[in-house]
Design an enzyme around this catalytic site. Structure first.
Site, short mmCIF file in Angstrom:
data_model
loop_
_atom_site.label_atom_id
_atom_site.label_comp_id
_atom_site.label_asym_id
_atom_site.label_seq_id
_atom_site.Cartn_x
_atom_site.Cartn_y
_atom_site.Cartn_z
N LYS A 67 0.76 -1.17 -0.24
CA LYS A 67 -0.21 -0.09 -0.02
C LYS A 67 0.70 1.32 -0.01
O LYS A 67 0.40 2.29 -0.02
CB LYS A 67 -0.97 0.13 1.30
CG LYS A 67 -2.19 -0.96 1.21
CD LYS A 67 -3.25 -0.81 2.04
CE LYS A 67 -4.43 -1.53 1.56
NZ LYS A 67 -5.27 -1.63 2.84
N HIS A 122 -1.81 -3.29 -4.71
CA HIS A 122 -1.03 -3.58 -3.54
C HIS A 122 -0.55 -4.80 -3.19
O HIS A 122 0.51 -5.10 -2.71
CB HIS A 122 -1.87 -2.62 -2.35
CG HIS A 122 -2.52 -3.64 -1.39
ND1 HIS A 122 -3.96 -3.65 -1.95
CD2 HIS A 122 -2.58 -4.44 -0.28
CE1 HIS A 122 -4.82 -4.35 -1.00
NE2 HIS A 122 -3.85 -4.79 -0.26
N ASP A 137 -7.45 -9.70 8.33
CA ASP A 137 -7.92 -8.76 7.93
C ASP A 137 -9.37 -8.39 7.60
O ASP A 137 -9.73 -7.18 7.92
CB ASP A 137 -7.37 -9.06 6.43
CG ASP A 137 -7.34 -7.68 5.55
OD1 ASP A 137 -6.47 -6.49 5.90
OD2 ASP A 137 -7.87 -7.75 4.38
FE LIG Z 1 -5.21 -5.44 5.13
FE LIG Z 2 -4.64 -5.78 1.72
#
Ligand SMILES: [Fe+2]
Ligand SMILES: [Fe+2]
Length: 341
Positions: free
Chosen positions: A164, A189, A243
């Site tokens: 990112k 990313h 995540d």
């Molecule tokens: Fe993430």
């Molecule tokens: Fe990610």
């Protein structure tokens, strides 16, 4: 007293509560000093957690959670900045930070409370990286993985979004819905993170692959490749669950945080055809168990106490508001919006 996973239990620690066999016979009384033989017997009897008298210095770091969290944020910021500047990744630093985080993940209830207090402490990208590392370690412990695997999961969590740093700021921090072009940009990313990580010899293939694959979904709806099936590797599957959980429960530029109950329901829905059900299911089963006795805000704006969690419907607890009881399992129009500390 501390509830601890057998994988983290060391000989020499005193039992805090009696342990019973599955047919209700006393196996070991409280106060017993745990030996190696006991540890073997727990494993053979499928005992996964016990209560111990107190955290021994060997088990629980002397360092305070918020110090370790702040130090980890500093390390994440510095390796991300260096990555942006094209400098090689210092894997030693990432490994040392993960070791410190490993020492902080013993009592899940305590961990979730501490993480709630740390939210919004810094930019989302940095806190998210530390949170995902902590959650990956927790999942690894819940699933009884070995030490090396859990360490690798923690490292993968710390670096999973490193790509990112190459995404333009107006896309990364856009306070609204991304356009199609911006979304395509954001998706990069994964590949950029992989390409950066794979250059470093010290980074394992599992860690680099987790950066590449943590947005893949079993039904092919994920990215960057739209890969179908659950064979994206253990590391990627664990990072994917951690995540989603952290993203849902965090405040981001374009959305406010939602409660662990809502996050668990999302994980449950995604375990049908998207996320690896072996991992999302364990999270779903366990994550809402820690809020019995907590004050919560309901979607009708009333505040109450969680007094009971039905293990078959962990996200639909019974909440007491004044003299009233809401059974969220029956009253499907209500949800827990917020945990109040
Ligand atoms: Fe993430
Ligand atoms: Fe990610």
């Amino acid at each position: 007293m501390l509830r601890i996973n057998i994988g983290s239990l060391k000989p020499g620690v005193k039992l805090g509560k009696d342990i019973f066999t599955s047919n209700a016979q006393l196996l070991l009384p409280a106060g017993t000093v745990i030996s190696n033989e006991h540890l073997q017997s727990f494993k053979s009897r499928n005992i996964t957690e016990v209560f111990i008298m107190e955290a021994s210095p060997k088990l629980k770091s002397e360092k305070k959670f918020d110090d370790v969290y702040s130090d980890s944020l500093t390390v994440v910021k510095s390796f991300m900045l260096e990555a942006k500047l094209g400098k090689p990744l210092e894997m030693d630093e990432i490994s040392d930070t993960t070791n410190l985080l490993l020492e902080q993940v013993f009592d899940a209830g305590d961990l979730f409370r501490q993480m709630r207090l740390m939210k919004d402490k810094d930019d989302y990208l940095f806190t998210h990286s530390v949170n995902v590392a902590l959650l990956c370690i927790l999942i690894g412990r819940w699933l009884n993985y070995d030490k090396e695997t859990i360490k690798e999961l923690g490292e993968a969590g710390l670096v999973h979004d490193i790509g990112k740093v190459f995404i333009p700021d107006h896309v990364l921090n856009k306070p609204g819905k991304l356009t199609n072009d911006e979304y395509e940009e954001m998706k990069k990313h994964t590949v950029m993170g992989y390409n950066l990580l794979i250059q470093s010899e010290a980074v394992s293939n599992n860690i680099a692959t987790a950066a590449l694959m943590h947005h893949e979904r079993a039904d092919g709806s994920g990215y960057p490749m739209g890969k179908k099936g659950y064979d994206i590797g253990l590391c990627s599957s664990v990072v994917a669950v951690a995540d989603v959980y952290d993203a849902v429960t965090s405040t981001r530029v374009y959305s406010t945080k939602r409660s662990p109950y809502i996050a668990a329901e999302i994980l449950w829905e995604e375990s049908f055809g998207k996320l690896d059900p072996r991992i999302s299911k364990v999270f779903y089963d366990k994550v809402t168990n820690f809020y019995v006795g907590n004050e919560v805000l309901l979607s009708n704006n009333e505040r109450g106490l969680v007094i009971y969690v039905d293990p078959t419907q962990p996200t639909r607890p019974v909440v007491k508001v004044g003299e009233k009881f809401y059974d969220l399992n029956k009253d499907r129009s209500l949800t827990v919006m917020e945990i109040i500390d």
